[in-house]
Design a protein around this motif. Structure first.
Motif, PDB file in Angstrom:
ATOM      1  N   GLY A 337       0.830  -1.199   0.000  1.00 42.63           N
ATOM      2  CA  GLY A 337       0.000   0.000   0.000  1.00 42.63           C
ATOM      3  C   GLY A 337       0.862   1.245   0.000  1.00 42.63           C
ATOM      4  N   THR A 338       0.380   2.298  -0.625  1.00 39.62           N
ATOM      5  CA  THR A 338       1.124   3.566  -0.618  1.00 39.62           C
ATOM      6  C   THR A 338       0.173   4.729  -0.861  1.00 39.62           C
ATOM      7  N   ASN A 339       0.474   5.856  -0.244  1.00 38.45           N
ATOM      8  CA  ASN A 339      -0.299   7.077  -0.507  1.00 38.45           C
ATOM      9  C   ASN A 339       0.534   8.082  -1.292  1.00 38.45           C
ATOM     10  N   CYS A 340       1.704   7.648  -1.760  1.00 34.45           N
ATOM     11  CA  CYS A 340       2.555   8.543  -2.557  1.00 34.45           C
ATOM     12  C   CYS A 340       2.744   7.936  -3.948  1.00 34.45           C
ATOM     13  N   ASP A 341       3.226   8.744  -4.869  1.00 34.59           N
ATOM     14  CA  ASP A 341       3.473   8.300  -6.235  1.00 34.59           C
ATOM     15  C   ASP A 341       4.850   7.625  -6.286  1.00 34.59           C
ATOM     16  N   LEU A 342       4.885   6.313  -6.379  1.00 31.07           N
ATOM     17  CA  LEU A 342       6.157   5.595  -6.372  1.00 31.07           C
ATOM     18  C   LEU A 342       6.982   5.891  -7.618  1.00 31.07           C
ATOM     19  N   ARG A 343       6.331   6.264  -8.706  1.00 33.54           N
ATOM     20  CA  ARG A 343       7.089   6.632  -9.909  1.00 33.54           C
ATOM     21  C   ARG A 343       7.923   7.882  -9.647  1.00 33.54           C
ATOM     22  N   GLU A 344       7.334   8.832  -8.927  1.00 36.56           N
ATOM     23  CA  GLU A 344       8.072  10.038  -8.558  1.00 36.56           C
ATOM     24  C   GLU A 344       9.200   9.692  -7.587  1.00 36.56           C
ATOM     25  N   ALA A 345       8.944   8.731  -6.689  1.00 33.82           N
ATOM     26  CA  ALA A 345       9.982   8.298  -5.745  1.00 33.82           C
ATOM     27  C   ALA A 345      11.141   7.641  -6.479  1.00 33.82           C
ATOM     28  N   VAL A 346      10.845   6.939  -7.570  1.00 32.98           N
ATOM     29  CA  VAL A 346      11.909   6.330  -8.378  1.00 32.98           C
ATOM     30  C   VAL A 346      12.779   7.419  -8.989  1.00 32.98           C
ATOM     31  N   VAL A 347      12.149   8.456  -9.535  1.00 31.62           N
ATOM     32  CA  VAL A 347      12.890   9.559 -10.162  1.00 31.62           C
ATOM     33  C   VAL A 347      13.802  10.237  -9.148  1.00 31.62           C
ATOM     34  N   LYS A 348      13.317  10.375  -7.905  1.00 32.17           N
ATOM     35  CA  LYS A 348      14.104  11.031  -6.868  1.00 32.17           C
ATOM     36  C   LYS A 348      15.142  10.095  -6.236  1.00 32.17           C
ATOM     37  N   GLY A 349      15.148   8.836  -6.637  1.00 33.03           N
ATOM     38  CA  GLY A 349      16.115   7.885  -6.103  1.00 33.03           C
ATOM     39  C   GLY A 349      15.740   7.295  -4.765  1.00 33.03           C
ATOM     40  N   HIS A 350      14.474   7.462  -4.370  1.00 32.80           N
ATOM     41  CA  HIS A 350      14.015   6.955  -3.071  1.00 32.80           C
ATOM     42  C   HIS A 350      13.405   5.562  -3.154  1.00 32.80           C
ATOM     43  N   PHE A 351      13.143   5.096  -4.381  1.00 39.98           N
ATOM     44  CA  PHE A 351      12.521   3.785  -4.538  1.00 39.98           C
ATOM     45  C   PHE A 351      13.138   3.081  -5.741  1.00 39.98           C
ATOM     46  N   ARG A 352      13.378   1.786  -5.585  1.00 38.42           N
ATOM     47  CA  ARG A 352      14.031   1.014  -6.639  1.00 38.42           C
ATOM     48  C   ARG A 352      13.062   0.784  -7.800  1.00 38.42           C
ATOM     49  N   GLU A 353      13.556   1.056  -9.003  1.00 40.56           N
ATOM     50  CA  GLU A 353      12.709   0.884 -10.185  1.00 40.56           C
ATOM     51  C   GLU A 353      12.393  -0.583 -10.431  1.00 40.56           C
ATOM     52  N   ASP A 354      13.360  -1.489 -10.165  1.00 45.33           N
ATOM     53  CA  ASP A 354      13.108  -2.909 -10.396  1.00 45.33           C
ATOM     54  C   ASP A 354      12.069  -3.465  -9.415  1.00 45.33           C
ATOM     55  N   LEU A 355      12.057  -2.945  -8.195  1.00 46.19           N
ATOM     56  CA  LEU A 355      11.039  -3.382  -7.244  1.00 46.19           C
ATOM     57  C   LEU A 355       9.659  -2.867  -7.650  1.00 46.19           C
ATOM     58  N   LEU A 356       9.604  -1.626  -8.114  1.00 47.43           N
ATOM     59  CA  LEU A 356       8.326  -1.081  -8.571  1.00 47.43           C
ATOM     60  C   LEU A 356       7.783  -1.904  -9.733  1.00 47.43           C
ATOM     61  N   ALA A 357       8.671  -2.283 -10.662  1.00 43.06           N
ATOM     62  CA  ALA A 357       8.238  -3.108 -11.795  1.00 43.06           C
ATOM     63  C   ALA A 357       7.681  -4.450 -11.317  1.00 43.06           C
ATOM     64  N   ARG A 358       8.259  -4.966 -10.227  1.00 43.21           N
ATOM     65  CA  ARG A 358       7.827  -6.275  -9.711  1.00 43.21           C
ATOM     66  C   ARG A 358       6.465  -6.200  -9.033  1.00 43.21           C
ATOM     67  N   ILE A 359       6.157  -5.106  -8.350  1.00 42.15           N
ATOM     68  CA  ILE A 359       4.903  -5.018  -7.603  1.00 42.15           C
ATOM     69  C   ILE A 359       3.831  -4.239  -8.353  1.00 42.15           C
ATOM     70  N   HIS A 360       4.160  -3.781  -9.561  1.00 42.26           N
ATOM     71  CA  HIS A 360       3.257  -2.889 -10.304  1.00 42.26           C
ATOM     72  C   HIS A 360       2.359  -3.655 -11.270  1.00 42.26           C
ATOM     73  N   LEU A 361       2.426  -4.996 -11.255  1.00 42.51           N
ATOM     74  CA  LEU A 361       1.630  -5.773 -12.205  1.00 42.51           C
ATOM     75  C   LEU A 361       0.145  -5.508 -12.020  1.00 42.51           C
ATOM     76  N   TRP A 362      -0.313  -5.545 -10.779  1.00 42.26           N
ATOM     77  CA  TRP A 362      -1.720  -5.262 -10.468  1.00 42.26           C
ATOM     78  C   TRP A 362      -1.773  -4.061  -9.530  1.00 42.26           C
ATOM     79  N   THR A 363      -2.131  -2.920 -10.051  1.00 44.79           N
ATOM     80  CA  THR A 363      -2.210  -1.693  -9.257  1.00 44.79           C
ATOM     81  C   THR A 363      -3.645  -1.173  -9.268  1.00 44.79           C
TER      82      THR A 363
END
Length: 543
Positions: A337-363
């Motif tokens: 669960g998240t209340n923030c935009d994880l794509r924006e967190a990826v751009v800022k270097g706060h969230f791993r892009e590969d992890l987002l790709a793994r959990i982003h299948l069903w959003t």
């Protein structure tokens, strides 16, 4: 005539497995008993133009005898044989299914000129199950033919036995379709906790979540503002899966509470002596969720090191506890669960892009309460029932109190900043203060004042709904607006934020005066009002 000729010219093809025991024997007395493959061709009304007989090499003698017998009882049938390798163990589902699947993928089906039937009596139970699954999945595009012998005790029993066609297109069966629709309605109702929600978009969302929850084991990502119900929905998904055979537990953690060196230990566990204070082994939350469901709320707050470890756990089902030199395993299902935009967190270097790709299948994005105002009434009833259960006494509202509360709650300018948490707290407070649990207008009005005050923010120039006009317009421009006009402007902005379009906002704001006008152009009227403050609809919707 052309259409009739085409139907008559369709080739009927039967696909079946040679039954070593049921089809067995090459002795003359074989004709005195029921043999599934041969007997199917003894029905005068049932004609097949071709038989695709699947066999194993070691049974070639029986194969040839069965093929010869079929040609004898049905000379018009062409018999083709195919050798498959099921391995040494005929009960090995993976091997048997794999062999049949490979054959089906390689077979040149011609659906325009041929129709196919799949025989499911011969072979082991595993072989029959595999055929069923291949038909259901569409790899064998045909109808199932199920055969069985006549009653052994009948003197005049038919050696040909009985047969029945099974069409797996269940939509053709009204009773089954009705049952499936009822089952789906029950499931979605369960996910909504029995609340008769009216918002069409939210209901479609729940329908999709129901499909994914029952069909996929992949991670699910729930997005939406704080208080939108992510945690509650995650638990309902777990309970739904629990009813369908999930064996493990529901493990929930808010990642915002995992900080510093303790984060990895809490999630992945540690071994004794791995750091100061580690006096005994700790399994960690991922191992507690083995066989069950792990809900990681506010996953965007997880540290980068923990994100890397989580990614490995999702992909390999293994991870290293803190201080360990051997990986441990855990097979869990993840809902994040998240209340923030994880794509924006990826751009800022706060969230791993590969992890987002793994959990982003069903959003799935859960809407705020302010976007589901038509659902406030049924949720109010749900909260009253919940409070009745927790407080041990009946909680209700008289008619006038209910109307007063809903008028306030459903108004376009009521922000509901805390979403369902605000609604939950409001009902709890009103029910607690109400005499004998019967909420009156007095409790409602007191609660409305309390909510409005809670939504105010210190230092704001606004008089309504938490909007900072000085931030939107600038300090100098805001200072030139009369306090009376500030309140009005705040109300207009709140309506714009809750509306889907400028036309919807205009109709809401001018609903009374528009009835007196012969031509009502609400959108243009609102546009001109906003322009006086150098604003437009898009700017008002920014938060």
């Amino acid at each position: 005539m052309i259409i009739i000729a085409r139907i008559l010219s369709v080739t009927r093809v039967l696909i079946g497995i040679l039954g070593v025991k049921l089809d067995g024997s090459t002795m003359p007395e074989r004709w005195d008993r029921w043999r599934p493959t041969v007997s199917l061709f003894q029905h005068e009304e049932l004609l097949f133009d071709r038989l695709e007989l699947l066999t194993e090499r070691q049974f070639h003698v029986l194969r040839d005898q069965v093929a010869k017998d079929i040609r004898m009882v049905s000379p018009e049938t062409e018999v083709r044989t195919h050798e498959l390798n099921f391995g040494k163990d005929p009960w090995d589902l993976e091997r048997v299914y794999g062999a049949l699947h490979d054959w089906a993928r390689a077979y040149p089906f011609d659906l325009e000129r041929e129709e196919y039937y799949i025989h499911i009596t011969t072979g082991t139970h595993i072989a029959q199950i595999s055929l069923f699954l291949l038909v259901e999945a569409g790899f064998l595009p045909g109808k199932l033919v199920q055969t069985s012998p006549e009653d052994t005790f009948k003197r005049d029993r038919n050696r040909a036995g009985r047969y029945a066609f099974i069409d797996l297109d269940l939509s053709k069966y009204d009773a089954l379709s009705t049952r499936f629709a009822q089952d789906q309605e029950t499931t979605t109702d369960f996910l909504k906790s029995g609340i008769a929600t009216r918002n069409a978009g939210f209901n479609r969302l729940i329908d999709r979540i129901e499909q994914v929850a029952l069909r996929s084991q992949a991670p699910i990502l729930l997005t939406g503002p704080t208080g939108a119900g992510k945690s509650h929905l995650a638990r309902r998904i777990f309970e739904l899966r629990k009813h369908r055979g999930l064996r493990g537990s529901f493990v929930e953690v808010n990642c915002a509470t995992l900080t510093g060196d303790t984060a990895a230990s809490a999630l992945f566990g540690h071994v004794r002596g791995s750091f100061t204070g580690a006096q005994k082994d700790r399994p960690g939350l991922l191992r507690e969720a083995d066989g069950g469901l792990l809900f990681l709320d506010e996953i965007g707050e997880l540290g980068l090191d923990e994100q890397a470890m989580l990614l490995r756990a999702l992909e390999d089902k293994t991870f290293l506890p803190v201080g360990a030199d051997r990986p441990v395993s855990s097979d869990f299902q993840l809902i994040a669960g998240t209340n923030c935009d994880l794509r924006e967190a990826v751009v800022k270097g706060h969230f791993r892009e590969d992890l987002l790709a793994r959990i982003h299948l069903w959003t799935f994005g859960l809407p705020a309460l302010s976007q589901r105002r038509e659902d406030i009434a049924p949720n109010l009833d749900f909260e009253l029932e919940r409070v009745s259960g927790t407080q041990g006494r009946q909680a209700g509202m008289n008619k006038e109190a209910r109307q007063t509360f809903l008028k306030f709650a459903e108004a376009p300018d009521t922000p509901w900043l805390g979403n369902f948490r605000d609604l939950n707290a409001a009902v709890t407070r009103m029910a607690t203060l109400a005499p004998r649990g019967r909420i009156r207008v007095e409790e409602v009005e007191e609660e409305i004042t309390r909510l409005q005050e809670s939504w105010q923010r210190p230092g704001s120039k606004t008089k309504d709904g938490g909007i900072d006009l000085s931030e939107m317009l600038g300090e100098e421009a805001c200072a030139e607006i009369d306090p009376f006009d500030q309140v009005q402007l705040c109300h207009v902005i709140l309506v714009c934020r809750s509306a889907k379009s400028i036309s919807d906002a205009g109709r809401s704001l001018f609903c009374a005066s528009r009835l007196k006008r012969s031509i009502a152009n609400d959108a243009d009227r609102l546009k001109k009002y906003l322009a006086k403050f150098n604003l437009d609809f898009a700017k008002c919707q920014e938060k």
